[in-house]
Write an enzyme that holds these catalytic residues in place. Structure first.
Site, PDB file in Angstrom:
ATOM      1  CG  LEU A 195      -0.007  -9.184   4.294  1.00  0.00           C
ATOM      2  CD1 LEU A 195      -0.582  -8.595   3.104  1.00  0.00           C
ATOM      3  CD2 LEU A 195       0.295  -9.922   4.990  1.00  0.00           C
ATOM      4  N   GLY A 228      -1.791  -6.511   8.738  1.00  0.00           N
ATOM      5  CA  GLY A 228      -1.428  -8.208   8.354  1.00  0.00           C
ATOM      6  C   GLY A 228      -1.575  -8.875   9.956  1.00  0.00           C
ATOM      7  CG  ASN A 244      -1.542   0.635   8.963  1.00  0.00           C
ATOM      8  OD1 ASN A 244      -2.160  -0.820   8.388  1.00  0.00           O
ATOM      9  ND2 ASN A 244      -0.304   1.001   7.961  1.00  0.00           N
ATOM     10  CD  GLU A 245      -4.487  -3.557   5.346  1.00  0.00           C
ATOM     11  OE1 GLU A 245      -5.103  -2.345   6.252  1.00  0.00           O
ATOM     12  OE2 GLU A 245      -4.338  -4.583   5.959  1.00  0.00           O
TER      13      GLU A 245
END
Lengths: 243, 243, 243
Positions: free
Chosen positions: A49, A94, A118-119
């Site tokens: 994203l 994303g 890996n957010e």
């Protein structure tokens, strides 16, 4: 389908909208039974994203952006076509979701390329449907650890965990993807599609049922000053790394 | 219990009815605490549902047949007995379901023998409870790919995927099955049975709750001219292969 | 946190109550972000629920005891802290549950140490939330077999099955646990905690929703003369083994 949005194929609102429209056109084209997704940008499949869409924008913008992310996933994960990801570069967040949403994942056998949701590293949380998609691929245990640590797995580890199905030398990636596609297209479409729907319906339905709530959650979350600060710091770190 | 319905132990209405009655008798026999299921026909464990029962018959017949398939599975997957499958030959589709429904699967270590839910290859779709049983054994990812491709896995691959628990040389199959049975029977029945019920109840209940709907779906599906055509073509292919 | 209740760290009502209070204090201590759980008793991590609490006591006592077991699990499985189990000895039944409820499990590489939910061996049944916790770690298939057989897995097998994440020589266990803790604490707390909650909420909520019913079930079950007899026999066997 080749992602070509240099420098890193980040999933901006524009990119997502074009991607969804592209998928819809192929879906409605009876001559098209499958799609291979890869990148035209060296070393990057997709960087995930686009953080600039989440930073310092209006509440309306956040809502529109998140709806576009949902739309892309609903189309891709629920596609009637055979979908093969030819992951020819790194694929965080994303970008990883796109790969996870395909029917089959082949990755270039380069330990410098990594993939993962890996957010958590950025101080944000992968939404429940990212998590559901991940659990369906690697199971609950691996997903729990990987999501909590926000791990980016180098290609060999990604294969060991089942996050990708196969590694091949980079120069053979498209050849292999075409061979896999041929194998999947050998099956009668109708039975294959009904089977795919049976496997994925529960997870797709869950987002459809909670779509507006999920958008609201995203807006509330991303509008927090602490999150805005984390994202700004992350963007600055990326800029410094580049220069 | 030895399946003996040459040439291929196909699951006809008659076969299924006898199998269910056999299971019920053993279940009610307090002296019987476990059952080993194997085949008396060389090279074939069971070839799965008898396609002649699904081809050119009346709607009533289809309904009766499908109810018998459900009944067999409900009895076997929900059995209080220890159930061990000694898979001494190939085991596609319904044959694979029988193996998957047991507590433990041992297969003859012969790469010519294969096992899997290959319905998609025939242009048909494994029903949701075949899928649920499969997912409970191999997990979501392996089930999704295997069901979409209608894969028949050679014995060594079946073991790698967890579809069977163990491979042994064919001549040692029954000896090993007896040893496994002894190990499982060493546990107190009551605790073992309650544990088994706890693990399997959700999936069993799901069919019980949707049983009539599932029969209707089967009738509608199998009555379609396109499906009838697929099945006729498949039967002719089998006949040609034989001659 | 070091379990120190010789001879075998069995989970008595007193032990469980102290453990829960300890966890609550750490949880409310903002300076404490993680906890390593290990044993101060040689060769035993924890021997599980204290059978004397389930044998020849009043219905009220059984209820109070079971509520304490639930409370401990709700606190530990739902903890916001990073929880690492340093399993430095055998860990059957409730001891295994404690390890399974942590974020990460390291075990001493000693094949004499074993771990598992062995309730079925004692003629009792692991409750559904033990089972849910187990399935979340090892998947449905491994859990089904292991629970039915009441298996105690030696350390190397436990690692192969995914029941523990890592084996290290006993003398390096605490060093390794500290390194793992440091890795997990490198993540921003808030995102990690929300991710953990997302992964575990369904299973936690299920016990919360059925808590009183689960207590009633335990009381009914444990009050049965047949179960009391099994437990008495088991305790006598343990006593004989000791002498």
């Amino acid at each position: 389908m080749k992602f070509k949005s240099p420098p890193v194929n980040s999933l901006s609102l524009e990119f997502l909208t074009e991607f969804s429209i592209g998928l819809e056109k192929l879906e409605n084209n009876r001559a098209c039974r499958g799609v291979i997704i890869t990148s035209a940008v060296p070393k990057i499949f997709s960087s995930g994203l686009d953080i600039t869409e989440m930073c310092g924008k209006s509440v309306e913008h956040y809502g529109e952006f998140w709806r576009a992310v949902q739309e892309m996933w609903l189309r891709l994960y629920g596609s009637n076509m055979v979908t093969v990801a030819a992951v020819n570069g790194s694929s965080p967040a994303g970008g990883c979701l796109i790969a996870l949403s395909c029917d089959y994942r082949i990755m270039a056998e380069n330990p410098k390329f990594s993939i993962g949701l890996n957010e958590a590293q950025l101080g944000i949380v992968a939404p429940f449907w990212f998590k559901d998609t991940f659990v369906n691929v690697v199971g609950h245990r691996i997903a729990e650890r990987s999501l909590q640590l926000g791990s980016l797995h180098p290609a060999p580890e990604a294969q060991r965990l089942g996050l990708v199905d196969e590694l091949v030398p980079e120069e053979k990636l498209m050849e292999k993807a075409a061979a896999v596609m041929a194998q999947w297209l050998a099956l009668p479409d109708h039975a294959r599609q009904l089977t795919k729907t049976m496997m994925r319906k529960a997870v797709l339905d869950r987002l459809v049922a909670h779509r507006e709530e999920d958008i609201k959650n995203f807006i509330t979350f991303v509008s927090k000053e602490s999150i805005q600060k984390s994202l700004r710091m992350y963007m600055e770190m990326l800029k410094k790394r580049k220069s």
